[in-house]
Scaffold this motif. Structure first.
Motif, PDB file in Angstrom:
ATOM      1  N   LEU A  31      -6.832  13.445   6.240  1.00  0.00           N
ATOM      2  CA  LEU A  31      -7.074  12.123   5.659  1.00  0.00           C
ATOM      3  C   LEU A  31      -5.851  11.232   5.789  1.00  0.00           C
ATOM      4  N   ALA A  32      -4.662  11.809   5.620  1.00  0.00           N
ATOM      5  CA  ALA A  32      -3.435  11.014   5.747  1.00  0.00           C
ATOM      6  C   ALA A  32      -3.279  10.482   7.173  1.00  0.00           C
ATOM      7  N   LEU A  33      -3.571  11.311   8.165  1.00  0.00           N
ATOM      8  CA  LEU A  33      -3.488  10.855   9.555  1.00  0.00           C
ATOM      9  C   LEU A  33      -4.508   9.757   9.833  1.00  0.00           C
ATOM     10  N   ALA A  34      -5.705   9.894   9.259  1.00  0.00           N
ATOM     11  CA  ALA A  34      -6.725   8.858   9.460  1.00  0.00           C
ATOM     12  C   ALA A  34      -6.255   7.528   8.882  1.00  0.00           C
ATOM     13  N   ARG A  35      -5.705   7.551   7.688  1.00  0.00           N
ATOM     14  CA  ARG A  35      -5.213   6.315   7.060  1.00  0.00           C
ATOM     15  C   ARG A  35      -4.017   5.751   7.830  1.00  0.00           C
ATOM     16  N   HIS A  36      -3.134   6.645   8.253  1.00  0.00           N
ATOM     17  CA  HIS A  36      -1.930   6.234   8.993  1.00  0.00           C
ATOM     18  C   HIS A  36      -2.297   5.586  10.323  1.00  0.00           C
ATOM     19  N   MET A  85       0.845  -1.197   0.000  1.00  0.00           N
ATOM     20  CA  MET A  85       0.000   0.000   0.000  1.00  0.00           C
ATOM     21  C   MET A  85       0.877   1.242   0.000  1.00  0.00           C
ATOM     22  N   SER A  86       0.492   2.275  -0.751  1.00  0.00           N
ATOM     23  CA  SER A  86       1.296   3.488  -0.820  1.00  0.00           C
ATOM     24  C   SER A  86       1.284   4.217   0.516  1.00  0.00           C
ATOM     25  N   ASP A  87       2.304   5.008   0.739  1.00  0.00           N
ATOM     26  CA  ASP A  87       2.461   5.752   1.984  1.00  0.00           C
ATOM     27  C   ASP A  87       1.501   6.942   1.983  1.00  0.00           C
ATOM     28  N   PRO A  88       0.518   6.979   2.892  1.00  0.00           N
ATOM     29  CA  PRO A  88      -0.435   8.097   2.885  1.00  0.00           C
ATOM     30  C   PRO A  88       0.195   9.429   3.253  1.00  0.00           C
ATOM     31  N   LEU A  89       1.395   9.390   3.859  1.00  0.00           N
ATOM     32  CA  LEU A  89       2.068  10.619   4.268  1.00  0.00           C
ATOM     33  C   LEU A  89       3.034  11.142   3.216  1.00  0.00           C
ATOM     34  N   SER A  90       3.130  10.474   2.081  1.00  0.00           N
ATOM     35  CA  SER A  90       4.030  10.945   1.028  1.00  0.00           C
ATOM     36  C   SER A  90       3.482  12.214   0.403  1.00  0.00           C
ATOM     37  N   GLY A  91       4.388  13.046  -0.075  1.00  0.00           N
ATOM     38  CA  GLY A  91       3.976  14.284  -0.718  1.00  0.00           C
ATOM     39  C   GLY A  91       3.071  14.047  -1.906  1.00  0.00           C
ATOM     40  N   ALA A  92       3.358  13.011  -2.673  1.00  0.00           N
ATOM     41  CA  ALA A  92       2.541  12.718  -3.855  1.00  0.00           C
ATOM     42  C   ALA A  92       1.109  12.379  -3.463  1.00  0.00           C
ATOM     43  N   ALA A  93       0.939  11.548  -2.424  1.00  0.00           N
ATOM     44  CA  ALA A  93      -0.403  11.177  -1.979  1.00  0.00           C
ATOM     45  C   ALA A  93      -1.153  12.385  -1.425  1.00  0.00           C
ATOM     46  N   LEU A  94      -0.455  13.205  -0.667  1.00  0.00           N
ATOM     47  CA  LEU A  94      -1.079  14.403  -0.111  1.00  0.00           C
ATOM     48  C   LEU A  94      -1.522  15.355  -1.213  1.00  0.00           C
ATOM     49  N   TYR A  95      -0.680  15.537  -2.220  1.00  0.00           N
ATOM     50  CA  TYR A  95      -1.006  16.491  -3.280  1.00  0.00           C
ATOM     51  C   TYR A  95      -2.164  15.987  -4.138  1.00  0.00           C
ATOM     52  N   ARG A  96      -2.298  14.678  -4.275  1.00  0.00           N
ATOM     53  CA  ARG A  96      -3.465  14.157  -4.994  1.00  0.00           C
ATOM     54  C   ARG A  96      -4.754  14.570  -4.301  1.00  0.00           C
ATOM     55  N   ASP A  97      -4.745  14.549  -2.968  1.00  0.00           N
ATOM     56  CA  ASP A  97      -5.935  14.969  -2.238  1.00  0.00           C
ATOM     57  C   ASP A  97      -6.148  16.479  -2.347  1.00  0.00           C
ATOM     58  N   VAL A  98      -5.074  17.241  -2.400  1.00  0.00           N
ATOM     59  CA  VAL A  98      -5.200  18.686  -2.625  1.00  0.00           C
ATOM     60  C   VAL A  98      -5.908  18.950  -3.954  1.00  0.00           C
ATOM     61  N   GLU A  99      -5.457  18.267  -5.000  1.00  0.00           N
ATOM     62  CA  GLU A  99      -6.063  18.465  -6.325  1.00  0.00           C
ATOM     63  C   GLU A  99      -7.513  17.981  -6.346  1.00  0.00           C
ATOM     64  N   ARG A 100      -7.795  16.922  -5.622  1.00  0.00           N
ATOM     65  CA  ARG A 100      -9.172  16.419  -5.570  1.00  0.00           C
ATOM     66  C   ARG A 100     -10.090  17.461  -4.926  1.00  0.00           C
ATOM     67  N   TYR A 101      -9.651  18.031  -3.829  1.00  0.00           N
ATOM     68  CA  TYR A 101     -10.438  19.073  -3.162  1.00  0.00           C
ATOM     69  C   TYR A 101     -10.663  20.257  -4.097  1.00  0.00           C
TER      70      TYR A 101
END
Length: 399
Positions: free
Chosen positions: A237-242, A1-17
């Motif tokens: 969201l990253a903290l929730a997944r983590h 599973m990908s790291d929810p705290l990675s910059g790439a994962a975080l930025y995907r959620d930024v773009e989604r919002y």
């Protein structure tokens, strides 16, 4: 599973919002963002409850424009418009006379680094309204030279006349119009809504413990507000997944709140009905505005960034009891440290006022804060990741 705290994962959620559009309370964009967060918390393994709330009123804007002679400008009504002028059109000239009947008055407010309408703003607009204008044109200085608006409260009375904001960069054009007597036209369309429905989202992991850790973030905002809201939501969201897959000796409650920009209604509802009592809360973690945004500088007619963090504009806020605990996780995070022994900031004010003694969070502003220009370009994977990892390390220490 990908790291929810990675910059790439975080930025995907930024773009989604950002993709949901304007996130004003009661809007389609706000509800779309809430539905997305609901799905993500559920997918992470949380029991998700939707906490319905209503706010007494909201103004729903369709469009606003000002025309100075032949020049069309974007405009934005400052909440709250007079009840009978939710939609209106007018043409008048600017006046600097004591009696401005049938004319417009221009009010200039300085940049004060505040997000909230305060007594000095109300006083300046009130003084102008007593000169009997048809409407008030307002410019609010801000680092982006754009349209800027302040948060309002449900208790605020409507302005006596419409107050219409235009970008601060248009001050020379307004000055010329005042001097030349140029006709100004204003066209605004919108409507008032009453008892406007909204909701908070509450994600719970019940470990059967006597103590609970609460993690909160606001979701709604004036515009698309990507840099203002999305870094906090992405870290939330990253903290929730983590946290979902880790051993924990405390219960976890994640709450995403609505109504921030017009009175903190969502946080008030959660504190009144839904939050565990202060005696049962081990710590309250708040992911507030603009906690991971770029430093920007003027570049000709545009803006540029070297990728650095605007650390001077953000506050790491903590109760006295949390100082020692969070010092190591946030050691490398550049931010102004603020010990909230008297008053916190943003929605942490409500948390502290409700009797929660152990809390910390991060909130601030950035160059495009509270302006329509605030998009995904205001942040990046590289500056999102250190903040999310600092919060995760602090949460791990608490769990």
């Amino acid at each position: 599973m990908s790291d929810p705290l990675s910059g790439a994962a975080l930025y995907r959620d930024v773009e989604r919002y950002a993709g949901f559009g304007v996130h004003r309370y009661g809007s389609h964009g706000a509800e779309a963002a809430m539905s997305w967060i609901e799905l993500e918390l559920g997918a992470a393994g949380y029991q998700v409850d939707s906490q319905a709330l209503t706010m007494p009123r909201q103004y729903e804007l369709e469009h606003a424009q000002m025309r100075i002679g032949d020049t069309a400008l974007e405009a934005f009504p400052h909440w709250w418009l007079p009840e009978d002028l939710a939609t209106f059109s007018l043409s008048a000239r600017l006046s600097d006379e004591a009696d401005a009947a049938g004319k417009l008055i221009w009010v200039q407010l300085p940049h004060d680094r505040s997000a909230y309408l305060n007594d000095s703003h109300r006083s300046a607009i009130g003084q102008a309204s007593r000169r009997n204008p048809t409407a008030i044109v307002i410019t609010i200085d801000n680092p982006a030279d754009d349209i800027f608006t302040y948060n309002a409260n449900q208790e605020d009375a409507p302005w006596p006349v419409p107050v219409i904001v235009v970008a601060a960069r248009h001050k020379p054009l307004l000055a010329k119009a005042l001097n030349d007597g140029t006709l100004i036209s204003i066209d605004v369309a919108g409507r008032y809504r009453r008892n406007v429905p909204g909701r908070n989202l509450i994600g719970r992991l019940d470990r059967g413990a006597s103590q609970t850790i609460v993690i909160s973030t606001p979701v709604t905002s004036w515009f698309v507000s990507t840099g203002e809201r999305a870094p906090g939501i992405a870290s939330f969201l990253a903290l929730a997944r983590h946290a979902a897959g880790r051993q924990c000796q405390s219960n976890l409650v994640f709450v995403a709140t609505a109504g921030h920009e017009i009175g903190h209604g969502g946080m008030e509802s959660f504190l009144r009905d839904g939050a565990p009592p202060p005696s049962a809360v081990k710590a309250w973690i708040h992911l507030g505005a603009s906690n991971a945004c770029h430093q920007w500088a003027r570049d000709g007619d545009g803006w540029r960034t070297d990728g650095s963090v605007d650390s001077a504009a953000r506050r790491l806020v903590m109760s006295p009891s949390m100082q020692t605990m969070i010092s190591e996780p946030f050691r490398q995070i550049d931010a102004v440290r603020f010990v909230a022994d008297k008053e916190a900031i943003g929605e942490l004010r409500d948390v502290k006022a409700a009797g929660y003694r152990d809390f910390f969070g991060m909130a601030g502003s950035h160059r495009f804060f509270h302006t329509p220009t605030d998009g995904p370009q205001t942040t990046s994977p590289a500056i999102l990741e250190p903040v999310a990892r600092a919060f995760a390390s602090a949460l791990d220490a608490l769990m």
